[in-house]
Scaffold this active site. Structure first.
Site, PDB file in Angstrom:
ATOM      1  N   GLY A   1     -14.545   2.514  -1.192  1.00  0.00           N
ATOM      2  CA  GLY A   1     -13.608   1.526  -1.683  1.00  0.00           C
ATOM      3  C   GLY A   1     -13.700   0.149  -1.049  1.00  0.00           C
TER       4      GLY A   1
ATOM      5  N   GLY B   1       0.097   5.449  -6.935  1.00  0.00           N
ATOM      6  CA  GLY B   1       0.029   4.097  -7.481  1.00  0.00           C
ATOM      7  C   GLY B   1      -1.377   3.603  -7.742  1.00  0.00           C
ATOM      8  N   ALA B   2      -2.309   3.909  -6.834  1.00  0.00           N
ATOM      9  CA  ALA B   2      -3.687   3.441  -7.021  1.00  0.00           C
ATOM     10  C   ALA B   2      -4.327   4.094  -8.239  1.00  0.00           C
ATOM     11  CB  ALA B   2      -4.519   3.737  -5.772  1.00  0.00           C
TER      12      ALA B   2
ATOM     13  N   THR C   1       0.836  -1.189   0.000  1.00  0.00           N
ATOM     14  CA  THR C   1       0.000   0.000   0.000  1.00  0.00           C
ATOM     15  C   THR C   1       0.882   1.254   0.000  1.00  0.00           C
ATOM     16  OG1 THR C   1      -1.940   1.040   1.026  1.00  0.00           O
ATOM     17  CG2 THR C   1      -0.266   0.139   2.528  1.00  0.00           C
TER      18      THR C   1
ATOM     19  N   TYR D   1     -11.981   3.815   2.272  1.00  0.00           N
ATOM     20  CA  TYR D   1     -13.060   3.013   2.839  1.00  0.00           C
ATOM     21  C   TYR D   1     -13.256   3.273   4.333  1.00  0.00           C
ATOM     22  CZ  TYR D   1      -9.199   0.282   4.663  1.00  0.00           C
ATOM     23  OH  TYR D   1      -8.050  -0.082   5.318  1.00  0.00           O
TER      24      TYR D   1
ATOM     25  N   LYS E   1       3.670   1.298  -3.815  1.00  0.00           N
ATOM     26  CA  LYS E   1       3.159   0.534  -4.961  1.00  0.00           C
ATOM     27  C   LYS E   1       4.036   0.687  -6.207  1.00  0.00           C
ATOM     28  CE  LYS E   1      -1.664   0.320  -3.527  1.00  0.00           C
ATOM     29  NZ  LYS E   1      -3.076   0.455  -3.937  1.00  0.00           N
TER      30      LYS E   1
ATOM     31  N   ASP F   1       2.204  -9.037 -16.479  1.00  0.00           N
ATOM     32  CA  ASP F   1       1.981  -8.136 -17.610  1.00  0.00           C
ATOM     33  C   ASP F   1       1.114  -6.947 -17.220  1.00  0.00           C
ATOM     34  OD1 ASP F   1       3.486  -9.772 -19.209  1.00  0.00           O
ATOM     35  OD2 ASP F   1       1.765 -10.819 -20.101  1.00  0.00           O
TER      36      ASP F   1
END
Length: 255
Positions: free
Chosen positions: A238, A134-135, A60, A217, A64, A76
């Site tokens: 989330g 990253g998210a 997290t 979340y 990330k 991939d």
């Protein structure tokens, strides 16, 4: 006993530990899930060496992207996205110093499968992604793959490190807000305990035709979502995304 865990910093609000601990209890699985709060990504080596039964990690904020150079292999989809949130750990029996790390991205699965039911047929959806970490990369890849036009929103629209279109928060005019009917908060703004904060968008331009999706979340209803709900927009946090990505991670670790 098999060990799984989460690396990140800080880890004040870990969904994964509670989710997997409850899963292990309900299903009678002999395993443990630990939080590894590390202040530097270099500490991942210590985590793996000193936890010899470690089979998998979740990743997290803020690692990330930073974790990628430490991997032996990358799937991939994670390579295409440019971010990793799941690592499978393989060891050589009898050699505590040998391990192989493969990175995956299950945020993609979680976001895609939780977003699709919100989309109404016949509507030209366009999305703003708040945040560029990253998210956000998994979010933008999902939107690309399902043919939804999108733009990042960053504190600076001149951020050259980001691939794709980028707006600043100052660019969010009434025209822009009416054009982009999906707003995704991919930043940590509004996460507990900072519950009185929200992304700096012009909420007065939202309509009942907007969808507000918050990757946060905790709390269950962030200030970002509350402001959308007051106007009559569709909202989603989330939680489902996290559950879906966690189940996908479990399949990877045990495949």
């Amino acid at each position: 006993m098999d060990t799984y865990g989460l690396i990140g910093f800080p880890l004040k609000h870990s969904f994964s530990a509670g989710f997997f601990t409850e899963k292990f209890r309900k299903e009678g699985i002999e395993a443990e899930y630990l939080n590894f709060e590390i202040e530097d990504i270099l500490e991942i080596r210590r985590v793996i060496l000193f936890n010899q039964h470690l089979k998998g990690l979740n990743v997290t904020i803020p690692y990330k992207e930073k974790v990628i150079p430490f991997l032996n292999n990358i799937s991939d989809e994670a390579e295409k996205i440019g971010a990793v949130n799941v690592i499978k750990v393989l060891r050589k029996p009898g050699d505590m110093y040998f391990y192989e790390l493969t990175g995956y991205n299950t945020d993609y699965i979680g976001f895609r499968d939780s977003l699709l039911p919100l989309l109404k047929p016949g509507i030209d959806h366009k999305a703003l992604i708040l945040g560029t970490g990253g998210a956000s990369k998994a979010v933008s890849q999902v939107l690309t793959d399902i043919d939804i036009e999108w733009s990042y929103v960053s504190r600076s629209s001149k951020n050259k490190a980001i691939k794709g279109r980028v707006m600043s928060y100052n660019d969010l005019s009434q025209e822009v807000m009416s054009t982009y009917n999906i707003i995704v908060n991919a930043s940590p703004v509004g996460t507990f305990p900072d519950i009185n904060s929200c992304p700096d968008i012009p909420y007065n331009y939202l309509t009942t035709g907007h969808i507000l999706y918050d990757l946060v979340y905790n709390p269950e209803e962030t200030l970002f979502l509350k402001k959308g709900k007051e106007i009559g927009a569709s909202i989603k946090n989330g939680q489902e995304m996290l559950e879906l990505q966690a189940l996908a991670a479990w399949e990877i670790w045990n495949s």
